[in-house]
Design a protein around this motif. Structure first.
Motif, PDB file in Angstrom:
ATOM      1  N   HIS A  35       0.802  -1.030   0.027  1.00  0.00           N
ATOM      2  CA  HIS A  35      -0.115   0.077  -0.053  1.00  0.00           C
ATOM      3  C   HIS A  35       0.941   1.328  -0.060  1.00  0.00           C
ATOM      4  O   HIS A  35       0.697   2.109  -0.928  1.00  0.00           O
ATOM      5  CB  HIS A  35      -0.966   0.056   1.275  1.00  0.00           C
ATOM      6  CG  HIS A  35      -1.992   0.996   1.109  1.00  0.00           C
ATOM      7  ND1 HIS A  35      -3.068   1.150   0.243  1.00  0.00           N
ATOM      8  CD2 HIS A  35      -1.974   2.227   1.769  1.00  0.00           C
ATOM      9  CE1 HIS A  35      -3.645   2.214   0.536  1.00  0.00           C
ATOM     10  NE2 HIS A  35      -3.040   2.864   1.451  1.00  0.00           N
ATOM     11  N   HIS A  69      -1.783   0.474 -12.435  1.00  0.00           N
ATOM     12  CA  HIS A  69      -2.858   0.119 -11.425  1.00  0.00           C
ATOM     13  C   HIS A  69      -4.199   0.844 -11.977  1.00  0.00           C
ATOM     14  O   HIS A  69      -5.270   0.680 -11.435  1.00  0.00           O
ATOM     15  CB  HIS A  69      -2.648   0.841 -10.091  1.00  0.00           C
ATOM     16  CG  HIS A  69      -1.262   0.235  -9.469  1.00  0.00           C
ATOM     17  ND1 HIS A  69      -1.196  -0.873  -8.919  1.00  0.00           N
ATOM     18  CD2 HIS A  69      -0.242   0.868  -9.354  1.00  0.00           C
ATOM     19  CE1 HIS A  69       0.102  -1.202  -8.585  1.00  0.00           C
ATOM     20  NE2 HIS A  69       0.643   0.032  -8.669  1.00  0.00           N
ATOM     21  N   HIS A  86      -8.964   3.845 -10.623  1.00  0.00           N
ATOM     22  CA  HIS A  86      -8.679   2.853 -10.043  1.00  0.00           C
ATOM     23  C   HIS A  86      -8.532   3.294  -8.346  1.00  0.00           C
ATOM     24  O   HIS A  86      -8.978   2.651  -7.482  1.00  0.00           O
ATOM     25  CB  HIS A  86      -7.472   2.193 -10.103  1.00  0.00           C
ATOM     26  CG  HIS A  86      -6.957   1.240  -9.194  1.00  0.00           C
ATOM     27  ND1 HIS A  86      -6.141   1.269  -8.325  1.00  0.00           N
ATOM     28  CD2 HIS A  86      -7.204  -0.337  -9.213  1.00  0.00           C
ATOM     29  CE1 HIS A  86      -5.591   0.118  -7.557  1.00  0.00           C
ATOM     30  NE2 HIS A  86      -6.590  -0.768  -8.220  1.00  0.00           N
ATOM     31  N   ARG A 136     -12.209   3.915  -7.061  1.00  0.00           N
ATOM     32  CA  ARG A 136     -12.730   2.497  -6.567  1.00  0.00           C
ATOM     33  C   ARG A 136     -12.139   2.031  -5.178  1.00  0.00           C
ATOM     34  O   ARG A 136     -12.959   1.252  -4.376  1.00  0.00           O
ATOM     35  CB  ARG A 136     -12.450   1.289  -7.945  1.00  0.00           C
ATOM     36  CG  ARG A 136     -13.437   1.606  -8.793  1.00  0.00           C
ATOM     37  CD  ARG A 136     -13.140   0.497  -9.831  1.00  0.00           C
ATOM     38  NE  ARG A 136     -11.704   0.424 -10.634  1.00  0.00           N
ATOM     39  CZ  ARG A 136     -11.553   0.794 -11.522  1.00  0.00           C
ATOM     40  NH1 ARG A 136     -12.195   1.548 -12.122  1.00  0.00           N
ATOM     41  NH2 ARG A 136     -10.144   0.784 -11.970  1.00  0.00           N
ATOM     42  N   GLN A 137     -10.907   2.271  -4.769  1.00  0.00           N
ATOM     43  CA  GLN A 137     -10.436   1.887  -3.601  1.00  0.00           C
ATOM     44  C   GLN A 137     -11.028   2.620  -2.353  1.00  0.00           C
ATOM     45  O   GLN A 137     -11.030   2.031  -1.322  1.00  0.00           O
ATOM     46  CB  GLN A 137      -9.025   2.194  -3.512  1.00  0.00           C
ATOM     47  CG  GLN A 137      -7.960   1.663  -4.315  1.00  0.00           C
ATOM     48  CD  GLN A 137      -8.263  -0.082  -4.638  1.00  0.00           C
ATOM     49  OE1 GLN A 137      -8.342  -0.776  -3.805  1.00  0.00           O
ATOM     50  NE2 GLN A 137      -8.920  -0.361  -5.903  1.00  0.00           N
ATOM     51  N   HIS A 138     -11.666   3.543  -2.744  1.00  0.00           N
ATOM     52  CA  HIS A 138     -12.563   4.140  -1.411  1.00  0.00           C
ATOM     53  C   HIS A 138     -14.058   4.221  -1.674  1.00  0.00           C
ATOM     54  O   HIS A 138     -14.549   4.531  -0.504  1.00  0.00           O
ATOM     55  CB  HIS A 138     -12.183   5.842  -1.756  1.00  0.00           C
ATOM     56  CG  HIS A 138     -10.888   6.345  -1.469  1.00  0.00           C
ATOM     57  ND1 HIS A 138      -9.893   6.256  -2.646  1.00  0.00           N
ATOM     58  CD2 HIS A 138     -10.109   6.351  -0.462  1.00  0.00           C
ATOM     59  CE1 HIS A 138      -8.632   6.635  -2.187  1.00  0.00           C
ATOM     60  NE2 HIS A 138      -8.905   6.656  -0.706  1.00  0.00           N
ATOM     61  N   ARG A 168     -16.343   2.852   1.618  1.00  0.00           N
ATOM     62  CA  ARG A 168     -15.862   2.847   2.962  1.00  0.00           C
ATOM     63  C   ARG A 168     -16.266   3.773   4.122  1.00  0.00           C
ATOM     64  O   ARG A 168     -15.463   3.458   5.235  1.00  0.00           O
ATOM     65  CB  ARG A 168     -14.273   3.196   2.627  1.00  0.00           C
ATOM     66  CG  ARG A 168     -13.500   2.244   1.625  1.00  0.00           C
ATOM     67  CD  ARG A 168     -12.057   2.017   1.935  1.00  0.00           C
ATOM     68  NE  ARG A 168     -11.423   1.099   1.054  1.00  0.00           N
ATOM     69  CZ  ARG A 168     -10.971  -0.264   1.258  1.00  0.00           C
ATOM     70  NH1 ARG A 168     -11.122  -0.725   2.468  1.00  0.00           N
ATOM     71  NH2 ARG A 168     -10.425  -0.908   0.332  1.00  0.00           N
TER      72      ARG A 168
END
Length: 156
Positions: free
Chosen positions: A47, A69, A74, A77-79, A82
């Protein structure tokens, strides 16, 4: 037209090595932070390197994050889903800046103003994208942050 004699923010802060030191140390602090530890409890060992590559690209460095990535979409999308809160966002920014101080990164007003500008913008976007109903635009361009000028998905 870009003046080639003016370094990018990426160059000014010391390049990828400096960003990797920053993110590595920062996420060590995060693991012990009562506000942030639960947000990053399942963070993989790669990370910090991914965040360093993302920041490098945003601040005018190589496009490795986009190539490897998937760019800004991208990161968005990681967030998703959450449910990040403002207190977590504020602490994230505060701790990252404290870590920059700890590592003696450039602290001149122009650089720090630009850095804080991006961290505020990016972290607020992360909170928005973490709420129910948020989606990632597959064509979202990578933000490009510079000395008082910004080019990104919401700035044109």
């Amino acid at each position: 037209m870009t003046d080639k004699s003016v370094p990018t923010l990426y160059e000014w802060l010391g390049g990828i090595e400096a960003l990797q030191r920053l993110t590595t140390r920062f996420y060590e602090h995060v693991k012990a932070d009562p506000v942030l530890e639960s947000v990053f409890a399942h963070m993989g060992g790669d990370h910090p390197a991914h965040v360093a590559a993302f920041l490098a690209e945003v601040l005018g460095g190589p496009d490795a994050y986009s190539r490897q990535h998937g760019g800004h979409a991208h990161m968005i999308r990681q967030h998703l889903h959450r449910h990040l809160e403002q207190a977590q966002r504020r602490r994230w920014v505060e701790l990252l800046l404290q870590t920059a101080d700890e590592l003696a990164m450039p602290d001149d007003p122009e650089f720090r103003s630009a850095l804080v500008g991006y961290l505020e913008w990016g972290s607020r976007l992360a909170v928005i994208n973490s709420q129910p109903g948020a989606t990632a635009d597959a064509d979202a361009p990578m933000p490009k942050w510079g000395w008082g000028e910004v080019k990104g998905p919401y700035t044109g």
